[in-house]
Design a protein around this motif. Structure first.
Motif, short mmCIF file in Angstrom:
data_model
loop_
_atom_site.label_atom_id
_atom_site.label_comp_id
_atom_site.label_asym_id
_atom_site.label_seq_id
_atom_site.Cartn_x
_atom_site.Cartn_y
_atom_site.Cartn_z
N GLU A 1 0.83 -1.21 0.00
CA GLU A 1 0.00 0.00 0.00
C GLU A 1 0.86 1.27 0.00
O GLU A 1 0.59 2.23 -0.74
CB GLU A 1 -0.92 0.00 1.22
CG GLU A 1 -2.02 -1.04 1.18
CD GLU A 1 -2.99 -0.88 2.33
OE1 GLU A 1 -4.21 -0.92 2.08
OE2 GLU A 1 -2.54 -0.72 3.48
N GLU A 2 1.91 1.27 0.82
CA GLU A 2 2.79 2.44 0.90
C GLU A 2 3.56 2.63 -0.40
O GLU A 2 3.78 3.77 -0.85
CB GLU A 2 3.76 2.28 2.07
CG GLU A 2 4.69 3.45 2.29
CD GLU A 2 3.99 4.72 2.71
OE1 GLU A 2 4.59 5.81 2.53
OE2 GLU A 2 2.85 4.65 3.22
N ARG B 1 1.37 4.36 -2.83
CA ARG B 1 1.28 5.78 -2.49
C ARG B 1 2.53 6.54 -2.92
O ARG B 1 2.47 7.73 -3.26
CB ARG B 1 1.05 5.95 -0.99
CG ARG B 1 -0.37 5.69 -0.54
CD ARG B 1 -0.60 6.14 0.88
NE ARG B 1 0.06 5.28 1.85
CZ ARG B 1 -0.50 4.21 2.41
NH1 ARG B 1 -1.73 3.87 2.10
NH2 ARG B 1 0.17 3.49 3.29
N ARG C 1 6.53 2.75 5.97
CA ARG C 1 7.02 4.06 5.56
C ARG C 1 8.54 4.07 5.46
O ARG C 1 9.10 4.69 4.55
CB ARG C 1 6.54 5.13 6.55
CG ARG C 1 5.05 5.42 6.48
CD ARG C 1 4.67 6.63 7.32
NE ARG C 1 4.88 6.43 8.74
CZ ARG C 1 5.89 6.95 9.44
NH1 ARG C 1 6.77 7.74 8.83
NH2 ARG C 1 6.01 6.72 10.74
#
Length: 325
Positions: A18-19, A22, A198
């Motif tokens: 998901e990161e 993004r 992250r």
């Protein structure tokens, strides 16, 4: 940047996918397609088994910029990947484990140079052997490697001691006492997968990360008593904690030796200055309370859908508590 995740639906890797999306990465996941979650719609999925040599080689030949390997657990897995990806990727990121560090722990702050020596857990020793093989291949110019060592990282599962998080929650909801190893005052590091992701995604494609080893964990810890009380507070069920020595627990169930003597019974705080420097000051932002609340939402849904623990294991927990209260 084109990135392949071998895995991509697990407790850690799903958040990384998901990161990565993004961050604008062109993401492909390779897995068996047995879990419902596949990530954002832009993620490409190749359904297959890593032991399907022909398909695996075909995927490797797509020449990804970065390969993130979440499903390698033994040196043979690494041998396969060196042959498949060695000349077909710009960076191979291996997810190892912080449980491989020396046990019993002899330092107050565990950095990347701490020896890898865990006599209690075969899983940890195999991960260390994987690292050693990758280092040798890197020295020979066969592959470009980055090694990442997570500790206890969670997203959908509540942190727990000798039983899984769902089992712990089930006992709490039903008013049953729960086991905490030792006196419950050993300090444990928990990292939410979104915080891990992250940092992890920032390493992908980073030239200075090649050849490096990085702890990715929170920089602070909590006692196990506090962790379980936080879980109880979020659930709304005050835990009835029964403290039992780790060695005693292992006598009841020898398979707990790795996760207890080789991991959770040790106070573990990690030096994360290296990953912080490499990623422009990264640090964890999700508190214990917030992380547990998020994990409880998933756990509560499973309990409402009829989750029940293994009856033999639950009976063993009852027996241990009865004999050690």
């Amino acid at each position: 940047m084109r990135v392949l995740y071998v895995g991509g639906t697990g407790e850690i890797s799903f958040a990384c996918v998901e990161e990565a999306v993004r961050a604008g990465h062109d993401v492909t996941v390779f897995n068996r397609g047995q879990r419902q979650a596949v990530g954002p719609l832009s993620v490409k999925q190749v359904v297959g088994d890593v032991n399907d040599g022909a398909l695996y080689q075909e995927v490797a030949a797509r020449n990804f910029d970065v390969v993130c390997q979440f499903l390698a657990f033994e040196p043979d897995d690494i041998e396969r990947d060196i042959k498949a990806f060695g000349q077909h990727c710009g960076q191979y990121v291996f997810i190892s484990t912080a449980s491989a560090y020396q046990k019993p722990s002899r330092v107050s702050l565990v950095g990347e140079e701490t020896p890898l020596d865990n006599p209690f857990w075969e899983y940890s020793r195999k991960k260390a052997a994987c690292e050693a093989r990758l280092r040798a291949a890197e020295d020979a110019g066969d592959i470009k490697v980055t090694i990442v060592r997570p500790s206890h990282t969670y997203r959908t599962n509540l942190p727990s001691t000798v039983v899984r998080g769902d089992h712990l929650a089930w006992r709490l909801v039903n008013g049953k006492p729960v086991i905490v190893h030792g006196d419950g005052e050993s300090v444990w590091t928990l990292t939410h997968s979104e915080d891990f992701a992250r940092a992890f995604v920032r390493l992908c494609g980073l030239p200075d990360a090649i050849g490096g080893v990085f702890n990715i964990t929170d920089s602070s810890g909590h006692t196990w008593n506090r962790i379980l009380r936080t879980v109880g507070s979020v659930i709304g069920a005050e835990p009835k904690i029964v403290n039992v020595l780790s060695k005693t627990l292992v006598k009841y169930e020898p398979s707990w030796e790795g996760t207890l003597l080789g991991d959770k019974s040790n106070s573990m705080i990690f030096d994360v200055s290296r990953i912080s420097r490499a990623t422009g000051g990264w640090r964890c932002s999700i508190s214990l309370e917030e992380g547990v609340e998020r994990a409880w939402r998933f756990t509560e849904a499973r309990l409402k859908n009829g989750y029940r623990p293994d009856p033999q294991l639950d009976a063993l927990v009852d027996l241990i508590i009865a004999e050690n209260s």
